[in-house]
Design a protein around this motif. Structure first.
Motif, PDB file in Angstrom:
ATOM      1  N   ILE A 194       0.831  -1.202   0.000  1.00 51.60           N
ATOM      2  CA  ILE A 194       0.000   0.000   0.000  1.00 51.60           C
ATOM      3  C   ILE A 194       0.869   1.257   0.000  1.00 51.60           C
ATOM      4  CG2 ILE A 194      -1.522   1.369   1.496  1.00 51.60           C
ATOM      5  CD1 ILE A 194      -2.844  -1.419   2.184  1.00 51.60           C
ATOM      6  N   ARG A 195       1.934   1.247   0.784  1.00 49.62           N
ATOM      7  CA  ARG A 195       2.760   2.450   0.912  1.00 49.62           C
ATOM      8  C   ARG A 195       3.584   2.755  -0.335  1.00 49.62           C
ATOM      9  NH1 ARG A 195       6.826   3.912   6.009  1.00 49.62           N
ATOM     10  NH2 ARG A 195       6.185   6.102   6.130  1.00 49.62           N
ATOM     11  N   TYR A 196       3.959   1.711  -1.098  1.00 47.75           N
ATOM     12  CA  TYR A 196       4.891   1.933  -2.202  1.00 47.75           C
ATOM     13  C   TYR A 196       4.368   1.486  -3.563  1.00 47.75           C
ATOM     14  CZ  TYR A 196       7.980   2.593   1.771  1.00 47.75           C
ATOM     15  OH  TYR A 196       8.537   3.045   2.949  1.00 47.75           O
ATOM     16  N   HIS A 197       3.067   1.205  -3.691  1.00 42.92           N
ATOM     17  CA  HIS A 197       2.589   0.694  -4.973  1.00 42.92           C
ATOM     18  C   HIS A 197       2.651   1.738  -6.081  1.00 42.92           C
ATOM     19  CE1 HIS A 197      -1.313   2.475  -3.652  1.00 42.92           C
ATOM     20  NE2 HIS A 197      -1.581   2.556  -4.937  1.00 42.92           N
ATOM     21  N   SER A 198       2.714   3.013  -5.739  1.00 42.56           N
ATOM     22  CA  SER A 198       2.840   4.058  -6.758  1.00 42.56           C
ATOM     23  C   SER A 198       4.284   4.511  -6.977  1.00 42.56           C
ATOM     24  CB  SER A 198       1.993   5.280  -6.378  1.00 42.56           C
ATOM     25  OG  SER A 198       0.623   4.951  -6.321  1.00 42.56           O
ATOM     26  N   PHE A 199       5.223   3.853  -6.327  1.00 44.65           N
ATOM     27  CA  PHE A 199       6.638   4.226  -6.459  1.00 44.65           C
ATOM     28  C   PHE A 199       7.211   3.556  -7.719  1.00 44.65           C
ATOM     29  CE2 PHE A 199      11.017   4.088  -4.100  1.00 44.65           C
ATOM     30  CZ  PHE A 199      11.484   5.110  -4.922  1.00 44.65           C
ATOM     31  N   TYR A 200       6.663   3.931  -8.874  1.00 44.28           N
ATOM     32  CA  TYR A 200       7.080   3.354 -10.151  1.00 44.28           C
ATOM     33  C   TYR A 200       8.548   3.595 -10.484  1.00 44.28           C
ATOM     34  CZ  TYR A 200       2.408   1.891 -11.600  1.00 44.28           C
ATOM     35  OH  TYR A 200       1.196   1.246 -11.686  1.00 44.28           O
ATOM     36  N   PRO A 201       9.118   4.736 -10.113  1.00 44.94           N
ATOM     37  CA  PRO A 201      10.553   4.922 -10.421  1.00 44.94           C
ATOM     38  C   PRO A 201      11.436   3.849  -9.800  1.00 44.94           C
ATOM     39  CG  PRO A 201       9.534   7.008  -9.814  1.00 44.94           C
ATOM     40  CD  PRO A 201       8.517   5.955  -9.533  1.00 44.94           C
ATOM     41  N   TRP A 202      10.943   3.187  -8.774  1.00 43.33           N
ATOM     42  CA  TRP A 202      11.683   2.086  -8.131  1.00 43.33           C
ATOM     43  C   TRP A 202      11.225   0.727  -8.627  1.00 43.33           C
ATOM     44  CZ3 TRP A 202       9.811  -0.990  -3.587  1.00 43.33           C
ATOM     45  CH2 TRP A 202      10.795  -1.884  -3.130  1.00 43.33           C
ATOM     46  N   HIS A 203       9.939   0.411  -8.443  1.00 44.32           N
ATOM     47  CA  HIS A 203       9.521  -0.968  -8.684  1.00 44.32           C
ATOM     48  C   HIS A 203       9.374  -1.313 -10.162  1.00 44.32           C
ATOM     49  CE1 HIS A 203       5.275  -0.054  -9.595  1.00 44.32           C
ATOM     50  NE2 HIS A 203       5.118   0.563  -8.437  1.00 44.32           N
ATOM     51  N   THR A 204       9.307  -0.313 -11.037  1.00 50.68           N
ATOM     52  CA  THR A 204       9.224  -0.583 -12.472  1.00 50.68           C
ATOM     53  C   THR A 204      10.462  -0.114 -13.217  1.00 50.68           C
ATOM     54  OG1 THR A 204       6.807  -0.513 -12.479  1.00 50.68           O
ATOM     55  CG2 THR A 204       7.906  -0.086 -14.575  1.00 50.68           C
ATOM     56  N   ALA A 205      10.972   1.067 -12.861  1.00 53.44           N
ATOM     57  CA  ALA A 205      12.097   1.646 -13.603  1.00 53.44           C
ATOM     58  C   ALA A 205      13.455   1.351 -12.987  1.00 53.44           C
ATOM     59  CB  ALA A 205      11.902   3.158 -13.741  1.00 53.44           C
ATOM     60  N   GLY A 206      13.495   0.796 -11.777  1.00 52.82           N
ATOM     61  CA  GLY A 206      14.759   0.372 -11.188  1.00 52.82           C
ATOM     62  C   GLY A 206      15.592   1.460 -10.554  1.00 52.82           C
ATOM     63  N   GLY A 207      15.017   2.632 -10.328  1.00 53.48           N
ATOM     64  CA  GLY A 207      15.760   3.719  -9.711  1.00 53.48           C
ATOM     65  C   GLY A 207      15.750   3.657  -8.194  1.00 53.48           C
ATOM     66  N   TYR A 208      16.589   4.478  -7.577  1.00 55.54           N
ATOM     67  CA  TYR A 208      16.632   4.697  -6.130  1.00 55.54           C
ATOM     68  C   TYR A 208      17.025   3.460  -5.319  1.00 55.54           C
ATOM     69  CZ  TYR A 208      14.218   9.128  -7.099  1.00 55.54           C
ATOM     70  OH  TYR A 208      13.879  10.362  -7.568  1.00 55.54           O
ATOM     71  N   ASP A 209      17.647   2.490  -5.942  1.00 48.73           N
ATOM     72  CA  ASP A 209      18.038   1.304  -5.188  1.00 48.73           C
ATOM     73  C   ASP A 209      19.043   1.638  -4.090  1.00 48.73           C
ATOM     74  OD1 ASP A 209      18.176  -1.781  -4.966  1.00 48.73           O
ATOM     75  OD2 ASP A 209      20.283  -1.206  -5.209  1.00 48.73           O
ATOM     76  N   HIS A 210      19.816   2.705  -4.276  1.00 50.68           N
ATOM     77  CA  HIS A 210      20.842   3.059  -3.291  1.00 50.68           C
ATOM     78  C   HIS A 210      20.242   3.455  -1.944  1.00 50.68           C
ATOM     79  CE1 HIS A 210      19.647   6.795  -5.268  1.00 50.68           C
ATOM     80  NE2 HIS A 210      20.091   7.462  -4.210  1.00 50.68           N
ATOM     81  N   LEU A 211      18.944   3.773  -1.913  1.00 49.02           N
ATOM     82  CA  LEU A 211      18.293   4.113  -0.653  1.00 49.02           C
ATOM     83  C   LEU A 211      17.671   2.902   0.020  1.00 49.02           C
ATOM     84  CD1 LEU A 211      16.458   7.424  -1.674  1.00 49.02           C
ATOM     85  CD2 LEU A 211      18.653   7.192  -0.490  1.00 49.02           C
ATOM     86  N   CYS A 212      17.604   1.780  -0.665  1.00 43.83           N
ATOM     87  CA  CYS A 212      16.889   0.605  -0.172  1.00 43.83           C
ATOM     88  C   CYS A 212      17.711  -0.210   0.816  1.00 43.83           C
ATOM     89  CB  CYS A 212      16.499  -0.300  -1.341  1.00 43.83           C
ATOM     90  SG  CYS A 212      15.284   0.437  -2.453  1.00 43.83           S
ATOM     91  N   SER A 213      17.005  -0.809   1.752  1.00 43.39           N
ATOM     92  CA  SER A 213      17.604  -1.804   2.644  1.00 43.39           C
ATOM     93  C   SER A 213      17.433  -3.176   1.997  1.00 43.39           C
ATOM     94  CB  SER A 213      16.904  -1.783   4.005  1.00 43.39           C
ATOM     95  OG  SER A 213      15.555  -2.216   3.871  1.00 43.39           O
ATOM     96  N   GLU A 214      18.051  -4.178   2.593  1.00 42.12           N
ATOM     97  CA  GLU A 214      17.890  -5.526   2.055  1.00 42.12           C
ATOM     98  C   GLU A 214      16.443  -5.994   2.204  1.00 42.12           C
ATOM     99  OE1 GLU A 214      18.825  -8.365  -0.246  1.00 42.12           O
ATOM    100  OE2 GLU A 214      20.312  -6.845   0.311  1.00 42.12           O
TER     101      GLU A 214
END
Length: 321
Positions: free
Chosen positions: A253-273
């Protein structure tokens, strides 16, 4: 007067449960190109060619092209306003305004009824009520995940957009709908309409325009502030009311619109494991969310008793909004 910054991730109502075992997901992303979403960049299926009607086109073709033009203009205007006005300071202010959950008290189905009057200005694929899309998404999930242990996933399909009630309470749609993105760090060209970010006050602010900005490498998405909208608001409603949904549901619910991450592969450097483990759940949900928008409209009256039972199980009664 000095203000206190609000945490991107409040203290959870209960400790997050262990991650649920992952199913063998279907390869739904192979449909992306046909639906206008590219692997490296989210693009909308409305092409510039729709702005020209071929000589000798029928009246129906002309009408369809005109409608496509209007939708394209509406979508672009929504993202222009969003990308120029959603700053780090703006997001803090909106969290202070809305995350106290002092606006209303209503049930999930009352909220679904309320968003019946709303058409998402950022979505080129849908021009009918959001509640119908909610039942579409839930039913597509139920068709592939009929096991009772997956009821929570079906319910996420039903409720994922209810936070859009913000648009009915005075918020402009650019502060409610559309793809989300982190604020407080450099904007990414993995976002749609990235050219508009150059007009955002944070674009030239040295505090916010570096790769990590106010964050640190691998800090985790729960420590990142995002453009304010229906995803974050509904997450705050569900956690603030102590609902019984598993961690996976809240993450979707919190991140389903975060397309730059879950579809385009961006912002991985901010992600935890842990975020990377959760990514596949968000992508699996997106398969049902994105590709349900052309389905036959559901029989809401016939489906309501089934989903009322799920609501009563996971989030009964009136919630604070």
């Amino acid at each position: 007067m000095a203000t206190t910054a609000i945490s991107a991730h409040p203290t959870p109502v209960a400790p997050a449960p262990e991650l649920l075992s992952m199913p063998a997901f279907a390869s739904g992303r192979q449909q992306c190109s046909a639906s206008g979403v590219q692997a490296s960049f989210r693009e909308f299926p409305i092409e510039a060619a729709t702005r020209q009607v071929a000589e000798g086109a029928s009246a129906g073709e002309c009408e369809a092209a005109t409608k496509a033009n209007e939708i394209a203009d509406r979508v672009c205007a929504t993202y222009r306003d969003m990308h120029t006005q959603q700053t780090f300071a703006f997001v803090q202010q909106k969290k202070r305004q809305w995350c106290q959950l002092a606006r209303a008290e209503m049930t999930i189905f009352e909220a679904l009824e309320l968003i019946n009057t709303l058409v998402d200005a950022s979505d080129p694929d849908v021009d009918f009520e959001n509640s119908l899309h909610a039942f579409q998404t839930a039913e597509r999930i139920r068709a592939e995940y009929p096991d009772p242990k997956d009821e929570w996933f079906q319910l996420v399909g039903l409720i994922h957009d209810i936070g859009k009630v913000l648009a009915l309470w005075g918020e402009p749609q650019w502060c409610v709908v559309g793809d989300t993105f982190p604020v407080g760090c450099a904007f990414s060209d993995r976002c749609v309409y990235p050219q508009h970010f150059q007009h955002n006050p944070d674009f030239g602010d040295v505090r916010y325009n570096t790769r990590c900005g106010v964050y640190s490498e691998g800090c985790g998405l729960d420590n990142v502030h995002f453009s304010f909208g229906h995803d974050e608001y509904l997450y705050q409603v569900l956690t603030g009311n102590g609902t019984r949904l598993p961690y996976e549901a809240l993450f979707i619910i919190r991140y389903h619109s975060f397309y730059p991450w879950h579809t385009a592969g961006g912002y991985d450097h901010l992600c935890s494991e842990r975020d990377r483990q959760m990514l596949r759940w968000v992508q699996e949900f997106n398969r049902f969310d994105l590709y349900s928008k052309g389905d036959q409209l559901p029989d809401v009256a016939a489906l309501t008793p089934y989903y009322q039972r799920l609501v009563d199980k996971y989030m009964p009664g009136k919630l604070k909004w």
